[in-house]
Design a protein around this motif. Structure first.
Motif, PDB file in Angstrom:
ATOM      1  N   PHE A  82       8.551  -3.075  -8.726  1.00  0.00           N
ATOM      2  CA  PHE A  82       7.435  -2.209  -8.327  1.00  0.00           C
ATOM      3  C   PHE A  82       6.780  -2.703  -7.042  1.00  0.00           C
ATOM      4  O   PHE A  82       6.528  -1.934  -6.118  1.00  0.00           O
ATOM      5  N   ASP A  83       6.506  -3.994  -6.969  1.00  0.00           N
ATOM      6  CA  ASP A  83       5.792  -4.531  -5.812  1.00  0.00           C
ATOM      7  C   ASP A  83       6.632  -4.479  -4.537  1.00  0.00           C
ATOM      8  O   ASP A  83       6.102  -4.247  -3.455  1.00  0.00           O
ATOM      9  N   GLY A  84       7.932  -4.689  -4.669  1.00  0.00           N
ATOM     10  CA  GLY A  84       8.791  -4.737  -3.484  1.00  0.00           C
ATOM     11  C   GLY A  84       9.233  -3.375  -2.979  1.00  0.00           C
ATOM     12  O   GLY A  84       9.625  -3.243  -1.812  1.00  0.00           O
ATOM     13  N   ALA A  85       9.197  -2.365  -3.836  1.00  0.00           N
ATOM     14  CA  ALA A  85       9.644  -1.028  -3.436  1.00  0.00           C
ATOM     15  C   ALA A  85       8.700  -0.447  -2.382  1.00  0.00           C
ATOM     16  O   ALA A  85       7.494  -0.676  -2.407  1.00  0.00           O
ATOM     17  N   ARG A  86       9.269   0.317  -1.450  1.00  0.00           N
ATOM     18  CA  ARG A  86       8.483   0.900  -0.364  1.00  0.00           C
ATOM     19  C   ARG A  86       8.647   2.416  -0.334  1.00  0.00           C
ATOM     20  O   ARG A  86       9.768   2.934  -0.316  1.00  0.00           O
ATOM     21  N   ILE A  87       7.524   3.114  -0.305  1.00  0.00           N
ATOM     22  CA  ILE A  87       7.549   4.568  -0.235  1.00  0.00           C
ATOM     23  C   ILE A  87       8.171   5.023   1.078  1.00  0.00           C
ATOM     24  O   ILE A  87       8.878   6.038   1.129  1.00  0.00           O
ATOM     25  N   ASP A  88       7.946   4.281   2.149  1.00  0.00           N
ATOM     26  CA  ASP A  88       8.549   4.625   3.443  1.00  0.00           C
ATOM     27  C   ASP A  88      10.066   4.661   3.341  1.00  0.00           C
ATOM     28  O   ASP A  88      10.723   5.555   3.908  1.00  0.00           O
ATOM     29  N   ALA A  89      10.646   3.687   2.652  1.00  0.00           N
ATOM     30  CA  ALA A  89      12.103   3.624   2.504  1.00  0.00           C
ATOM     31  C   ALA A  89      12.616   4.812   1.697  1.00  0.00           C
ATOM     32  O   ALA A  89      13.667   5.392   2.004  1.00  0.00           O
ATOM     33  N   ILE A  90      11.875   5.188   0.655  1.00  0.00           N
ATOM     34  CA  ILE A  90      12.267   6.331  -0.162  1.00  0.00           C
ATOM     35  C   ILE A  90      12.176   7.618   0.655  1.00  0.00           C
ATOM     36  O   ILE A  90      13.066   8.477   0.591  1.00  0.00           O
ATOM     37  N   ALA A  91      11.129   7.745   1.442  1.00  0.00           N
ATOM     38  CA  ALA A  91      10.961   8.931   2.292  1.00  0.00           C
ATOM     39  C   ALA A  91      12.093   9.030   3.313  1.00  0.00           C
ATOM     40  O   ALA A  91      12.662  10.110   3.525  1.00  0.00           O
ATOM     41  N   ASP A  92      12.445   7.913   3.935  1.00  0.00           N
ATOM     42  CA  ASP A  92      13.525   7.919   4.928  1.00  0.00           C
ATOM     43  C   ASP A  92      14.850   8.318   4.294  1.00  0.00           C
ATOM     44  O   ASP A  92      15.621   9.107   4.861  1.00  0.00           O
TER      45      ASP A  92
END
Length: 230
Positions: A47-57
């Motif tokens: 949870f802490d390491g996941a990035r919304i920016d990466a998912i959006a890209d």
């Protein structure tokens, strides 16, 4: 002699509003795509390491769109958890254990759990992540808690049938039995890399997988079977 060179004008890019419309015209497909990518992101990085920016890209969307559908990072993570549990329980319900003899039903359930866990490493990693979070997000989901009720009831019913037929020994707890089945299947994924490295095994090889699967099924059946004194 001067020549006039006529160059073809560059094709205009589609307006941003039109590109966005193609994504938002099918919100269910968009949400499914976001959930798929988010599952891999949360499973790989926690949870802490996941990035919304990466998912959006990766989904060719935007943070704004993700937040529109899921509210927040926490909301997306909870949706990923719910989707993972929902898919597992949906497949499990298709086993029709009530149509099988008690031993066959239990063997089918154990085999399914073993296969599901080994074939869905992301699910195991999500469960591990949620345990690191001390279950705080799962506790917010009534849906996940409700999904597990019929799973335990199914085990209870097949166990009761086995006891009534004299096949299973009495006195066992359905939740404890579920925990044993889960533990024997969970380990093969959660500890696969370290275990295979230390003991020079390949858990995913067809031969090793079949041997381990049968071993797990046999262990559970032997534990539950009624032992008739000589």
């Amino acid at each position: 002699m001067n020549r006039t060179v006529h160059s073809r004008p560059p094709r205009a890019a589609a307006p941003a509003s039109k590109r966005a419309a193609t994504r938002t015209n099918d919100p269910e497909r968009t949400m499914a795509g976001i959930l798929e990518v988010a599952t891999a992101e949360f499973a790989a990085k926690g949870f802490d390491g996941a990035r919304i920016d990466a998912i959006a890209d990766s989904t060719h969307t935007s943070k704004r769109m993700i937040y529109y559908y899921f509210g927040s990072k926490e909301g997306l993570y909870l949706a990923v958890l719910e989707d993972a549990y929902r898919r597992m329980r949906a497949i499990e319900s298709q086993l029709h254990l009530e149509d099988l003899a008690p031993e066959a039903a239990l063997a089918a359930l154990v085999g399914f759990t073993f296969d599901h866990h080994l074939d869905n490493e992301d699910f195991i990693r999500l469960v591990m992540t949620e345990n690191v979070q001390r279950g705080q997000f799962l506790a917010r989901s009534k849906m996940i808690q409700d999904l597990n009720v019929p799973a335990i009831e199914s085990i209870q019913q097949l166990y009761d049938r086995g006891v009534a037929q004299g096949v299973f020994r009495p006195g066992l707890d359905a939740i404890d039995l579920h925990a044993s089945i889960s533990a024997l299947s969970f380990f093969n994924v959660s500890n696969r890399h370290t275990f295979d490295l230390i003991f020079k095994r390949d858990t995913l090889s067809p031969t090793q997988r079949a041997v381990r699967r049968q071993s797990v099924v046999d262990m559970v059946l032997r534990f539950v079977r009624h032992s008739n004194p000589a």
